[in-house]
Design a protein around this motif. Structure first.
Motif, PDB file in Angstrom:
ATOM      1  N   GLN A  56       0.815  -1.209   0.000  1.00 39.27           N
ATOM      2  CA  GLN A  56       0.000   0.000   0.000  1.00 39.27           C
ATOM      3  C   GLN A  56       0.857   1.271   0.000  1.00 39.27           C
ATOM      4  O   GLN A  56       0.340   2.360  -0.237  1.00 39.27           O
ATOM      5  CB  GLN A  56      -0.928   0.003   1.214  1.00 39.27           C
ATOM      6  CG  GLN A  56      -1.891  -1.178   1.244  1.00 39.27           C
ATOM      7  CD  GLN A  56      -2.780  -1.161   2.474  1.00 39.27           C
ATOM      8  OE1 GLN A  56      -2.861  -0.159   3.187  1.00 39.27           O
ATOM      9  NE2 GLN A  56      -3.455  -2.267   2.741  1.00 39.27           N
ATOM     10  N   THR A  57       2.134   1.129   0.287  1.00 40.34           N
ATOM     11  CA  THR A  57       3.040   2.296   0.300  1.00 40.34           C
ATOM     12  C   THR A  57       4.244   1.990  -0.590  1.00 40.34           C
ATOM     13  O   THR A  57       5.327   1.647  -0.098  1.00 40.34           O
ATOM     14  CB  THR A  57       3.504   2.604   1.733  1.00 40.34           C
ATOM     15  OG1 THR A  57       4.096   1.422   2.303  1.00 40.34           O
ATOM     16  CG2 THR A  57       2.323   3.019   2.601  1.00 40.34           C
ATOM     17  N   ALA A  88       8.634   4.517   6.122  1.00 41.70           N
ATOM     18  CA  ALA A  88       9.024   5.797   5.538  1.00 41.70           C
ATOM     19  C   ALA A  88       8.548   6.923   6.453  1.00 41.70           C
ATOM     20  O   ALA A  88       7.414   6.902   6.931  1.00 41.70           O
ATOM     21  CB  ALA A  88       8.419   5.955   4.147  1.00 41.70           C
ATOM     22  N   VAL A  89       9.412   7.882   6.690  1.00 37.41           N
ATOM     23  CA  VAL A  89       9.092   8.938   7.653  1.00 37.41           C
ATOM     24  C   VAL A  89       9.502  10.296   7.106  1.00 37.41           C
ATOM     25  O   VAL A  89      10.360  10.406   6.229  1.00 37.41           O
ATOM     26  CB  VAL A  89       9.805   8.703   9.005  1.00 37.41           C
ATOM     27  CG1 VAL A  89       9.297   7.443   9.673  1.00 37.41           C
ATOM     28  CG2 VAL A  89      11.321   8.656   8.817  1.00 37.41           C
ATOM     29  N   SER A  90       8.846  11.316   7.631  1.00 36.64           N
ATOM     30  CA  SER A  90       9.265  12.698   7.376  1.00 36.64           C
ATOM     31  C   SER A  90       9.977  13.216   8.617  1.00 36.64           C
ATOM     32  O   SER A  90       9.665  12.811   9.738  1.00 36.64           O
ATOM     33  CB  SER A  90       8.060  13.579   7.050  1.00 36.64           C
ATOM     34  OG  SER A  90       7.205  13.686   8.170  1.00 36.64           O
ATOM     35  N   LEU A  91      10.926  14.118   8.410  1.00 39.61           N
ATOM     36  CA  LEU A  91      11.702  14.685   9.503  1.00 39.61           C
ATOM     37  C   LEU A  91      11.529  16.195   9.496  1.00 39.61           C
ATOM     38  O   LEU A  91      11.428  16.809   8.425  1.00 39.61           O
ATOM     39  CB  LEU A  91      13.190  14.358   9.358  1.00 39.61           C
ATOM     40  CG  LEU A  91      13.664  12.911   9.464  1.00 39.61           C
ATOM     41  CD1 LEU A  91      13.313  12.105   8.232  1.00 39.61           C
ATOM     42  CD2 LEU A  91      15.184  12.869   9.648  1.00 39.61           C
ATOM     43  N   ILE A 112       4.799   8.670   7.468  1.00 44.17           N
ATOM     44  CA  ILE A 112       3.992   9.170   6.356  1.00 44.17           C
ATOM     45  C   ILE A 112       3.320   8.029   5.606  1.00 44.17           C
ATOM     46  O   ILE A 112       2.610   8.268   4.627  1.00 44.17           O
ATOM     47  CB  ILE A 112       4.839  10.012   5.385  1.00 44.17           C
ATOM     48  CG1 ILE A 112       6.004   9.201   4.829  1.00 44.17           C
ATOM     49  CG2 ILE A 112       5.346  11.262   6.062  1.00 44.17           C
ATOM     50  CD1 ILE A 112       6.811   9.954   3.793  1.00 44.17           C
ATOM     51  N   GLY A 113       3.534   6.808   6.049  1.00 45.42           N
ATOM     52  CA  GLY A 113       2.865   5.642   5.469  1.00 45.42           C
ATOM     53  C   GLY A 113       1.792   5.133   6.408  1.00 45.42           C
ATOM     54  O   GLY A 113       1.112   5.897   7.080  1.00 45.42           O
ATOM     55  N   VAL A 165       4.711   8.846  15.948  1.00 44.52           N
ATOM     56  CA  VAL A 165       5.581  10.027  15.979  1.00 44.52           C
ATOM     57  C   VAL A 165       6.638   9.820  17.054  1.00 44.52           C
ATOM     58  O   VAL A 165       6.319   9.385  18.171  1.00 44.52           O
ATOM     59  CB  VAL A 165       4.781  11.320  16.261  1.00 44.52           C
ATOM     60  CG1 VAL A 165       5.715  12.519  16.364  1.00 44.52           C
ATOM     61  CG2 VAL A 165       3.746  11.554  15.175  1.00 44.52           C
ATOM     62  N   GLY A 166       7.868  10.112  16.723  1.00 50.25           N
ATOM     63  CA  GLY A 166       8.962   9.965  17.686  1.00 50.25           C
ATOM     64  C   GLY A 166       9.892  11.165  17.645  1.00 50.25           C
ATOM     65  O   GLY A 166       9.708  12.097  16.849  1.00 50.25           O
TER      66      GLY A 166
END
Length: 367
Positions: A56-57, A88-91, A112-113, A165-166
């Protein structure tokens, strides 16, 4: 028993108390001395099966394949990767003013997934870029996640806070400094946090009283220009002196703030009302439905009859009309409202009606 509404008053000081002085460093900031936002993209690995569902991602798989190619590993074309431990992440981070290469800053990581949790994961090396596209920091490290979740075999689950979120304290190393105009030899400009002509005038006056006439000049209701030394070292000492000067800021504009959800009403110090009469009352109607059983005597001829019975009561609470004199102070308004005994919802309607009638000399803000 009727509830008496408590009104919270917020002001720099009541009419009977003197204004409190504040330092210039608490009232204003220096133009050009500001932080900058950074953003990036990366992969978090080492998750306990709570990563992205790669079917899905697809961007997670693409990012993983690109990373592997950098290490000389080629993934066969068409291979279906099941990366349950990768997300997958945004920073995003904030680069403080005057940050130098080698210093460390905090980084926040957000999924973001469709990863369920980032708990226990580690961020692989990822660049943090500014609005100009340049890389200003490199982030990497183990995540600290405040949220967690648990799921049962029957589909029931519980989640505490946000596990997707971390944060990595000191997780990014600054690689590039942001150009600044602090050492360009031009005058310094103080920008007030709250625009006010009176405060701008008083800041300039306080600086001129210490350093001499025309050193500081108010430009408008927000900015004050100050002549400063050209040498950066001297400018630092100069600013250290200026930012500790105490100034009496101008008073806030008259405001009444109403929180319609909680019923909280905040009345500012300078709120005034014109002559106005207010009446407050309530009418309560109660209807109780009951039944009455009519049963004949033991030796009498007759049948038992059930009769409906309705009790209607009307309770009208009579409160006298209350008159506000011209220009009462905050204390007078609080005392009058408590005498009227208005509930939060009723008082909101009263204040709104007074504003519509032109009797309330304040800005009415409903949030």
């Amino acid at each position: 028993m009727k509830k008496i509404l408590t009104i919270v008053s917020i002001a720099l000081g009541l009419m009977s108390t003197p204004a409190m002085s504040e330092r210039i460093k608490d009232l204003a900031s220096i133009a050009g001395v500001r932080s900058n936002q950074l953003v990036g993209y990366g992969l978090v690995v080492g998750l306990d099966g709570s990563g992205d569902q790669t079917n899905q991602t697809p961007f997670t798989t693409q990012s993983f394949n690109s990373m592997m190619k950098q290490f000389g590993i080629t993934i066969p074309e068409g291979a279906r990767m099941q990366l349950k431990n990768v997300a997958a992440v945004s920073l995003h981070a904030e680069l403080p003013p005057f940050a130098k290469p080698g210093q460390e800053i905090d980084v926040t990581i957000s999924s973001i997934g469709n990863a369920k949790s980032l708990r226990g994961g580690s961020l692989l090396m990822a660049p943090l870029k500014g609005i100009d596209g340049n890389t200003y920091a490199i982030a990497q490290g183990n995540l600290i996640v405040g949220g967690f979740g648990a799921e049962g075999a029957d589909g029931s689950k519980i989640t505490v806070n946000v596990p997707s979120v971390g944060r990595i304290p000191n997780g990014a190393v600054v690689e590039r400094s942001v150009p600044d105009n602090f050492s360009n030899g031009k005058p310094i400009v103080f920008n007030l946090h709250r625009s006010d002509f009176t405060t701008a005038k008083r800041v300039a006056q306080s600086i001129n009283e210490l350093l001499g006439p025309d050193v500081a000049r108010p430009m408008d209701s927000t900015s004050i220009m100050v002549d400063a030394p050209v040498n950066p070292a001297h400018k630092v000492n100069f600013l250290s002196l200026l930012e500790n000067i105490e100034v009496d800021p101008g008073e806030e504009a008259a405001k009444v703030i109403i929180n319609s959800r909680t019923g909280t009403i905040v009345v500012g110090q300078n709120v005034r009302v014109k002559p106005v009469a207010v009446t407050h009352g309530s009418l309560t109607v109660t209807v109780d439905e009951a039944v009455q059983v009519s049963q004949p005597d033991a030796l009498a001829d007759g049948t038992t009859v059930v009769l409906p019975e309705s009790n209607v009561g009307i309770d009208e609470e009579k409160n006298p009309m209350f008159k506000f004199s011209p220009g009462p102070t905050l204390d007078d308004i609080v005392r009058a409202v408590n005498l009227v005994g208005a509930a939060p919802g009723d008082l909101m309607a009263i204040l709104e009606a007074m504003k519509q009638a032109g009797a309330l000399q304040a800005e009415l803000i409903v949030i």
